[in-house]
Design a protein around this motif. Structure first.
Motif, PDB file in Angstrom:
ATOM      1  N   VAL A   9     -19.273-103.845 -32.700  1.00  0.00           N
ATOM      2  CA  VAL A   9     -19.819-102.767 -33.509  1.00  0.00           C
ATOM      3  C   VAL A   9     -19.474-101.462 -32.811  1.00  0.00           C
ATOM      4  O   VAL A   9     -19.840-101.244 -31.652  1.00  0.00           O
ATOM      5  N   ALA A  10     -18.797-100.594 -33.531  1.00  0.00           N
ATOM      6  CA  ALA A  10     -18.421 -99.294 -32.972  1.00  0.00           C
ATOM      7  C   ALA A  10     -19.616 -98.354 -33.018  1.00  0.00           C
ATOM      8  O   ALA A  10     -20.652 -98.657 -33.618  1.00  0.00           O
ATOM      9  N   GLU A  11     -19.489 -97.191 -32.374  1.00  0.00           N
ATOM     10  CA  GLU A  11     -20.581 -96.221 -32.340  1.00  0.00           C
ATOM     11  C   GLU A  11     -20.932 -95.715 -33.731  1.00  0.00           C
ATOM     12  O   GLU A  11     -22.094 -95.390 -34.008  1.00  0.00           O
ATOM     13  N   ASP A  12     -19.951 -95.629 -34.625  1.00  0.00           N
ATOM     14  CA  ASP A  12     -20.223 -95.142 -35.982  1.00  0.00           C
ATOM     15  C   ASP A  12     -20.770 -96.240 -36.900  1.00  0.00           C
ATOM     16  O   ASP A  12     -21.050 -96.010 -38.063  1.00  0.00           O
ATOM     17  N   GLY A  13     -20.968 -97.460 -36.412  1.00  0.00           N
ATOM     18  CA  GLY A  13     -21.561 -98.559 -37.165  1.00  0.00           C
ATOM     19  C   GLY A  13     -20.565 -99.485 -37.813  1.00  0.00           C
ATOM     20  O   GLY A  13     -20.959-100.474 -38.425  1.00  0.00           O
ATOM     21  N   THR A  14     -19.284 -99.192 -37.704  1.00  0.00           N
ATOM     22  CA  THR A  14     -18.295-100.087 -38.289  1.00  0.00           C
ATOM     23  C   THR A  14     -18.151-101.333 -37.431  1.00  0.00           C
ATOM     24  O   THR A  14     -18.289-101.295 -36.217  1.00  0.00           O
ATOM     25  N   VAL A  15     -17.908-102.441 -38.104  1.00  0.00           N
ATOM     26  CA  VAL A  15     -17.810-103.733 -37.427  1.00  0.00           C
ATOM     27  C   VAL A  15     -16.378-104.236 -37.560  1.00  0.00           C
ATOM     28  O   VAL A  15     -15.799-104.219 -38.638  1.00  0.00           O
ATOM     29  N   THR A  16     -15.828-104.692 -36.446  1.00  0.00           N
ATOM     30  CA  THR A  16     -14.510-105.326 -36.489  1.00  0.00           C
ATOM     31  C   THR A  16     -14.709-106.828 -36.546  1.00  0.00           C
ATOM     32  O   THR A  16     -15.714-107.355 -36.069  1.00  0.00           O
ATOM     33  N   GLY A  17     -13.795-107.514 -37.148  1.00  0.00           N
ATOM     34  CA  GLY A  17     -13.922-108.962 -37.271  1.00  0.00           C
ATOM     35  C   GLY A  17     -14.687-109.320 -38.536  1.00  0.00           C
ATOM     36  O   GLY A  17     -15.030-108.479 -39.354  1.00  0.00           O
ATOM     37  N   VAL A  18     -14.960-110.614 -38.709  1.00  0.00           N
ATOM     38  CA  VAL A  18     -15.676-111.110 -39.881  1.00  0.00           C
ATOM     39  C   VAL A  18     -17.041-111.617 -39.419  1.00  0.00           C
ATOM     40  O   VAL A  18     -17.127-112.541 -38.615  1.00  0.00           O
ATOM     41  N   THR A  19     -18.098-110.974 -39.918  1.00  0.00           N
ATOM     42  CA  THR A  19     -19.456-111.353 -39.518  1.00  0.00           C
ATOM     43  C   THR A  19     -20.270-111.767 -40.730  1.00  0.00           C
ATOM     44  O   THR A  19     -20.037-111.305 -41.838  1.00  0.00           O
ATOM     45  N   ILE A  20     -21.228-112.626 -40.491  1.00  0.00           N
ATOM     46  CA  ILE A  20     -22.213-113.009 -41.500  1.00  0.00           C
ATOM     47  C   ILE A  20     -23.520-112.351 -41.088  1.00  0.00           C
ATOM     48  O   ILE A  20     -24.026-112.587 -39.980  1.00  0.00           O
ATOM     49  N   LEU A  21     -24.072-111.528 -41.979  1.00  0.00           N
ATOM     50  CA  LEU A  21     -25.320-110.812 -41.699  1.00  0.00           C
ATOM     51  C   LEU A  21     -26.503-111.650 -42.198  1.00  0.00           C
ATOM     52  O   LEU A  21     -27.189-111.289 -43.135  1.00  0.00           O
ATOM     53  N   TRP A  22     -26.758-112.770 -41.546  1.00  0.00           N
ATOM     54  CA  TRP A  22     -27.818-113.659 -41.998  1.00  0.00           C
ATOM     55  C   TRP A  22     -29.193-113.068 -41.762  1.00  0.00           C
ATOM     56  O   TRP A  22     -30.161-113.446 -42.429  1.00  0.00           O
ATOM     57  N   GLY A  23     -29.331-112.126 -40.877  1.00  0.00           N
ATOM     58  CA  GLY A  23     -30.612-111.449 -40.669  1.00  0.00           C
ATOM     59  C   GLY A  23     -31.024-110.633 -41.883  1.00  0.00           C
ATOM     60  O   GLY A  23     -32.196-110.608 -42.258  1.00  0.00           O
ATOM     61  N   SER A  24     -30.058-109.992 -42.539  1.00  0.00           N
ATOM     62  CA  SER A  24     -30.343-109.233 -43.761  1.00  0.00           C
ATOM     63  C   SER A  24     -30.795-110.174 -44.877  1.00  0.00           C
ATOM     64  O   SER A  24     -31.717-109.858 -45.632  1.00  0.00           O
ATOM     65  N   VAL A  25     -30.134-111.327 -44.970  1.00  0.00           N
ATOM     66  CA  VAL A  25     -30.517-112.312 -45.980  1.00  0.00           C
ATOM     67  C   VAL A  25     -31.921-112.844 -45.695  1.00  0.00           C
ATOM     68  O   VAL A  25     -32.743-112.991 -46.606  1.00  0.00           O
ATOM     69  N   LEU A  26     -32.223-113.091 -44.430  1.00  0.00           N
ATOM     70  CA  LEU A  26     -33.559-113.560 -44.057  1.00  0.00           C
ATOM     71  C   LEU A  26     -34.609-112.506 -44.407  1.00  0.00           C
ATOM     72  O   LEU A  26     -35.667-112.829 -44.955  1.00  0.00           O
ATOM     73  N   GLY A  27     -34.324-111.242 -44.111  1.00  0.00           N
ATOM     74  CA  GLY A  27     -35.261-110.163 -44.446  1.00  0.00           C
ATOM     75  C   GLY A  27     -35.496-110.049 -45.934  1.00  0.00           C
ATOM     76  O   GLY A  27     -36.640-109.892 -46.392  1.00  0.00           O
ATOM     77  N   ALA A  28     -34.424-110.125 -46.723  1.00  0.00           N
ATOM     78  CA  ALA A  28     -34.559-110.055 -48.181  1.00  0.00           C
ATOM     79  C   ALA A  28     -35.329-111.258 -48.714  1.00  0.00           C
ATOM     80  O   ALA A  28     -36.146-111.124 -49.628  1.00  0.00           O
ATOM     81  N   THR A  29     -35.101-112.430 -48.121  1.00  0.00           N
ATOM     82  CA  THR A  29     -35.820-113.637 -48.540  1.00  0.00           C
ATOM     83  C   THR A  29     -37.310-113.514 -48.231  1.00  0.00           C
ATOM     84  O   THR A  29     -38.156-113.854 -49.065  1.00  0.00           O
ATOM     85  N   LEU A  30     -37.626-113.024 -47.039  1.00  0.00           N
ATOM     86  CA  LEU A  30     -39.031-112.812 -46.690  1.00  0.00           C
ATOM     87  C   LEU A  30     -39.684-111.806 -47.629  1.00  0.00           C
ATOM     88  O   LEU A  30     -40.824-112.002 -48.076  1.00  0.00           O
ATOM     89  N   THR A  31     -38.982-110.742 -47.949  1.00  0.00           N
ATOM     90  CA  THR A  31     -39.513-109.743 -48.876  1.00  0.00           C
ATOM     91  C   THR A  31     -39.778-110.360 -50.241  1.00  0.00           C
ATOM     92  O   THR A  31     -40.830-110.128 -50.844  1.00  0.00           O
TER      93      THR A  31
END
Length: 157
Positions: free
Chosen positions: A72-94
């Motif tokens: 993750v760069a300082e400006d928030g950009t991500v290199t590579g291919v990531t799965i943001l499962w934390g966001s999915v978990l948060g949305a599921t909890l909501t």
């Protein structure tokens, strides 16, 4: 061959709007929007700190790298291919919290209220039937008494 014209599109739309379902839906959307703020506050103020006791307080930071390098760069950009499962978990909890709040605060009490109203309505209908049967029996007795009076009056002449 003339075909019968059905109601116009405008008339159908007016009928649709006048049904109670549209009003119920509008109320549900407004209440859902209000609950969203409450649920988001619960997730940010309660759930995230509980998760933070184990790891990070922000569920968005939970991710997995499929194809590196995942930096993750300082400006928030991500290199590579990531799965943001934390966001999915948060949305599921909501979602689960919202569904629970709506069910336990709105649906369950309303169901109990409607069941009580239906029971009262059935009790009133049952009482009316008893009264109607009783009135019918009284009217039959009056008819029989009048017939008996008439027949005894004719015999006396």
């Amino acid at each position: 061959m003339s075909e019968k014209q059905g109601p116009s599109v405008w008339q159908g739309f007016k009928t649709f709007l006048m049904r109670g379902n549209v009003i119920d839906l509008a109320v549900a959307v407004v209440i859902g929007a209000a609950f969203t703020n409450i649920v988001n506050s619960v997730v940010k103020g309660v759930i995230n700190p509980l998760v933070g006791a184990i790891g990070t307080q922000n569920l968005d930071h939970y991710r997995s790298c499929l194809k590196g390098p995942c930096d993750v760069a300082e400006d928030g950009t991500v290199t590579g291919v990531t799965i943001l499962w934390g966001s999915v978990l948060g949305a599921t909890l909501t979602f689960v919290i919202t569904a629970a709040v709506v069910y336990f605060i709105m649906v369950l009490p309303m169901s109990k209220y409607l069941a009580r109203q239906e029971a009262r309505h059935k009790a009133r209908e049952g009482a009316q039937e008893v009264i109607e049967v009783t009135e019918l029996e009284v009217l039959k007795e009056i008819r029989d008494a009048l017939l008996a009076q008439r027949s005894s009056g004719h015999d006396q002449r």
